[in-house]
Design a protein around this motif. Sequence first.
Motif, PDB file in Angstrom:
ATOM      1  N   ASP A 226       0.827  -1.212   0.000  1.00 46.47           N
ATOM      2  CA  ASP A 226       0.000   0.000   0.000  1.00 46.47           C
ATOM      3  C   ASP A 226       0.858   1.258   0.000  1.00 46.47           C
ATOM      4  OD1 ASP A 226      -2.028  -1.815   0.115  1.00 46.47           O
ATOM      5  OD2 ASP A 226      -2.706  -1.311   2.140  1.00 46.47           O
ATOM      6  N   SER A 227       1.988   1.207   0.689  1.00 45.95           N
ATOM      7  CA  SER A 227       2.904   2.356   0.685  1.00 45.95           C
ATOM      8  C   SER A 227       3.439   2.620  -0.712  1.00 45.95           C
ATOM      9  CB  SER A 227       4.075   2.108   1.643  1.00 45.95           C
ATOM     10  OG  SER A 227       3.642   2.046   2.966  1.00 45.95           O
ATOM     11  N   LYS A 228       3.857   1.554  -1.371  1.00 44.49           N
ATOM     12  CA  LYS A 228       4.448   1.700  -2.706  1.00 44.49           C
ATOM     13  C   LYS A 228       3.441   2.285  -3.694  1.00 44.49           C
ATOM     14  CE  LYS A 228       7.023  -0.801  -6.264  1.00 44.49           C
ATOM     15  NZ  LYS A 228       8.254   0.004  -6.114  1.00 44.49           N
ATOM     16  N   HIS A 229       2.202   1.790  -3.643  1.00 43.89           N
ATOM     17  CA  HIS A 229       1.230   2.193  -4.661  1.00 43.89           C
ATOM     18  C   HIS A 229       0.554   3.526  -4.351  1.00 43.89           C
ATOM     19  CE1 HIS A 229       1.365  -1.344  -7.292  1.00 43.89           C
ATOM     20  NE2 HIS A 229       1.627  -2.024  -6.197  1.00 43.89           N
ATOM     21  N   THR A 230       0.485   3.896  -3.104  1.00 48.23           N
ATOM     22  CA  THR A 230      -0.060   5.224  -2.793  1.00 48.23           C
ATOM     23  C   THR A 230       1.013   6.298  -2.907  1.00 48.23           C
ATOM     24  OG1 THR A 230       0.363   4.907  -0.418  1.00 48.23           O
ATOM     25  CG2 THR A 230      -1.835   4.328  -1.239  1.00 48.23           C
ATOM     26  N   GLY A 231       2.294   5.877  -2.902  1.00 54.80           N
ATOM     27  CA  GLY A 231       3.393   6.829  -2.982  1.00 54.80           C
ATOM     28  C   GLY A 231       3.766   7.419  -1.639  1.00 54.80           C
ATOM     29  N   VAL A 232       3.170   6.866  -0.557  1.00 50.63           N
ATOM     30  CA  VAL A 232       3.451   7.347   0.801  1.00 50.63           C
ATOM     31  C   VAL A 232       4.486   6.422   1.432  1.00 50.63           C
ATOM     32  CG1 VAL A 232       2.476   7.770   3.089  1.00 50.63           C
ATOM     33  CG2 VAL A 232       1.141   8.305   1.033  1.00 50.63           C
ATOM     34  N   ILE A 233       5.570   6.967   1.942  1.00 51.59           N
ATOM     35  CA  ILE A 233       6.682   6.134   2.411  1.00 51.59           C
ATOM     36  C   ILE A 233       6.522   5.675   3.856  1.00 51.59           C
ATOM     37  CG2 ILE A 233       8.286   7.269   0.838  1.00 51.59           C
ATOM     38  CD1 ILE A 233       9.420   8.784   3.274  1.00 51.59           C
ATOM     39  N   TYR A 234       5.462   6.100   4.529  1.00 50.42           N
ATOM     40  CA  TYR A 234       5.328   5.800   5.953  1.00 50.42           C
ATOM     41  C   TYR A 234       5.281   4.300   6.254  1.00 50.42           C
ATOM     42  CZ  TYR A 234       4.074  10.734   6.370  1.00 50.42           C
ATOM     43  OH  TYR A 234       4.077  12.099   6.319  1.00 50.42           O
ATOM     44  N   GLY A 235       4.831   3.475   5.313  1.00 53.58           N
ATOM     45  CA  GLY A 235       4.662   2.055   5.594  1.00 53.58           C
ATOM     46  C   GLY A 235       5.887   1.195   5.322  1.00 53.58           C
ATOM     47  N   LEU A 236       7.016   1.818   5.006  1.00 56.46           N
ATOM     48  CA  LEU A 236       8.223   1.055   4.662  1.00 56.46           C
ATOM     49  C   LEU A 236       9.021   0.727   5.919  1.00 56.46           C
ATOM     50  CD1 LEU A 236       9.319   3.085   1.502  1.00 56.46           C
ATOM     51  CD2 LEU A 236       7.853   1.055   1.625  1.00 56.46           C
ATOM     52  N   PHE A 237       9.187  -0.562   6.195  1.00 63.25           N
ATOM     53  CA  PHE A 237       9.898  -1.008   7.388  1.00 63.25           C
ATOM     54  C   PHE A 237      10.875  -2.114   7.011  1.00 63.25           C
ATOM     55  CE2 PHE A 237       6.236  -3.638   6.775  1.00 63.25           C
ATOM     56  CZ  PHE A 237       6.631  -4.913   7.150  1.00 63.25           C
ATOM     57  N   ASP A 238      11.708  -2.542   7.962  1.00 56.76           N
ATOM     58  CA  ASP A 238      12.745  -3.544   7.702  1.00 56.76           C
ATOM     59  C   ASP A 238      12.160  -4.946   7.856  1.00 56.76           C
ATOM     60  OD1 ASP A 238      15.014  -5.067   7.441  1.00 56.76           O
ATOM     61  OD2 ASP A 238      16.255  -3.817   8.747  1.00 56.76           O
ATOM     62  N   LEU A 239      11.572  -5.443   6.775  1.00 57.53           N
ATOM     63  CA  LEU A 239      10.911  -6.741   6.799  1.00 57.53           C
ATOM     64  C   LEU A 239      11.877  -7.872   7.135  1.00 57.53           C
ATOM     65  CD1 LEU A 239       8.467  -8.610   6.201  1.00 57.53           C
ATOM     66  CD2 LEU A 239       9.178  -8.589   3.803  1.00 57.53           C
ATOM     67  N   ASP A 240      13.023  -7.913   6.473  1.00 53.05           N
ATOM     68  CA  ASP A 240      13.963  -9.019   6.671  1.00 53.05           C
ATOM     69  C   ASP A 240      14.484  -9.078   8.099  1.00 53.05           C
ATOM     70  OD1 ASP A 240      13.690  -9.911   4.102  1.00 53.05           O
ATOM     71  OD2 ASP A 240      15.364  -8.748   3.317  1.00 53.05           O
ATOM     72  N   GLN A 241      14.753  -7.922   8.681  1.00 55.16           N
ATOM     73  CA  GLN A 241      15.233  -7.892  10.058  1.00 55.16           C
ATOM     74  C   GLN A 241      14.178  -8.461  11.011  1.00 55.16           C
ATOM     75  OE1 GLN A 241      18.022  -7.452  11.380  1.00 55.16           O
ATOM     76  NE2 GLN A 241      17.602  -7.109  13.556  1.00 55.16           N
ATOM     77  N   LEU A 242      12.936  -8.088  10.787  1.00 55.63           N
ATOM     78  CA  LEU A 242      11.865  -8.597  11.637  1.00 55.63           C
ATOM     79  C   LEU A 242      11.721 -10.110  11.501  1.00 55.63           C
ATOM     80  CD1 LEU A 242       8.714  -6.269  11.711  1.00 55.63           C
ATOM     81  CD2 LEU A 242      10.015  -7.188  13.618  1.00 55.63           C
TER      82      LEU A 242
END
Length: 506
Positions: A226-242
């Motif tokens: 949703d972050s990528k397609h809305t263009g809003v960067i707030y939803g980008l987190f470190d998936l691999d680390q989690l």
Amino acid sequence: MAPDEIDFHKSIYDNVHGFIKLTKLECEVVNSLFFQRLRNVRQLGLMDYVFPGALHNRFNHSLGVLHIADKMIASLQDNNSLIGKRKVIRMAALLHDIGHYPLSHLIEGVVLEDARSKIKPTDSYTTDISLDTDEDDKIDLNYHDIHKLNFDLHTTRNPSGDFAHHERITSLVILKTEIYSILQTEFSDDEIKEIVQIIAGTYPGPEKLIIHSELDADRFDYLLRDSKHTGVIYGLFDLDQLIRSLKLYKREDNPIVVDAKSRKAAEHYLMCRYFLYSTVIYHKTTVSFEIIIQKIYKGLMERSLVYSYFKLIDFFKDPISSKKFLDFDDSYFFNILKKVYDKDIELEDDEKYEIRKDLLLDFITRVLERKPLKMVVEYQQLIERNKSIQEPPFELAVIDKIIRDTQIERDWYITYKKNVSVTSIHPYRSLSEKTIPEAEQYETIKIIETGKEDIKYLVEDSSSVISVLSKFKLSIMRVYTKDFSYKEKINAAIHDYDLEREKHGL
């Protein structure tokens, strides 16, 4: 221990995760008509009316959930957890949204509420909704084989009678269409039942946590996508680390926990979710169209022009009838709107309908011509999560007074309330308490120190910013109306009321 072996057949390129590998059986599922239907179900409803790039669908999202779920399983199996469960969980992840409604959650809520208010309770369950109609007016579905299947599959989650939930419809799609025959080539009947229960969150084992928890593949994917397609960067987190930090805690309820070394990644994930929701999902125009869509579907369903739960379960009585579900997508909904708009469908008007004909026509026009409701006033504030507040424009007596003073129709004084929390603990609880409601046992992020056995909630960690933020919620309250002239009238009435309160020291 190495993860279960998987014989991959091909790869699909995804714009969020890169190449996603599929087995031959998974390819057959993806190529089935019922899965292909998800190409025509938008992930974010009418979000593209506000963020034009938000046109991604449940098809893409389902592939993404499969990809993330597999990474989670592989990581957990490296630590000797969920051994032998990789194929089952992958399939549950792939199929988890196959029963979704058009426009995703916008329509689902209306159908769910209608079903819960009309289904006659049985001796085996009762609804927790206050019923406004007499028992004699209820619909008895004890005779209906598909409804009984829906009930029997998920009895542990069923006291509320949420039969129309998309996860419950997903169970019917899996068990009563060609999907079942496809799965039978590699899965036993018990494994297929396990798949549908994992999806609905009713499976008793920890496998459900990959799809149903604070740290599940579903949430991970929709935040990134949703972050990528809305263009809003707030939803980008470190998936691999989690994912690397996840562990299955060896306790009776088998919660998924985060290694304390990765607590910052967990904090960042929670903050991303909070900011994405408060910025995108609860955007004033997004909410405006959400309100409109729900009122439209309710008005059309009252007139038997769109499918209710009672119609949907009839589809799954036999294989031929089940194919009607293939057309239950976004196009189905918009085609009806266009027919009403073009007067190819004439709307009935009757006192028994909650949504009047003229109001319904206005809402349909707004969707097709992109004319949102006008927001009159908004109240946003961070408050203590256990504190309840009530702003003057939302008090029933005040609403009645404002409507009288402005002489507007009550239908055009539309209120909206939402409480947004950084965490999902409600109310706040400590692991030191002896009993924790089942619903909260897997809806809270827990951490564990390396080499130790005790776990605790992230919010109990005094070094975490979440421990502070968890005590608060963002309260959003709004009033919407028809147009600018109505807004001016309501604003003037609210202003007069506020002055009157100040005059009396309130």
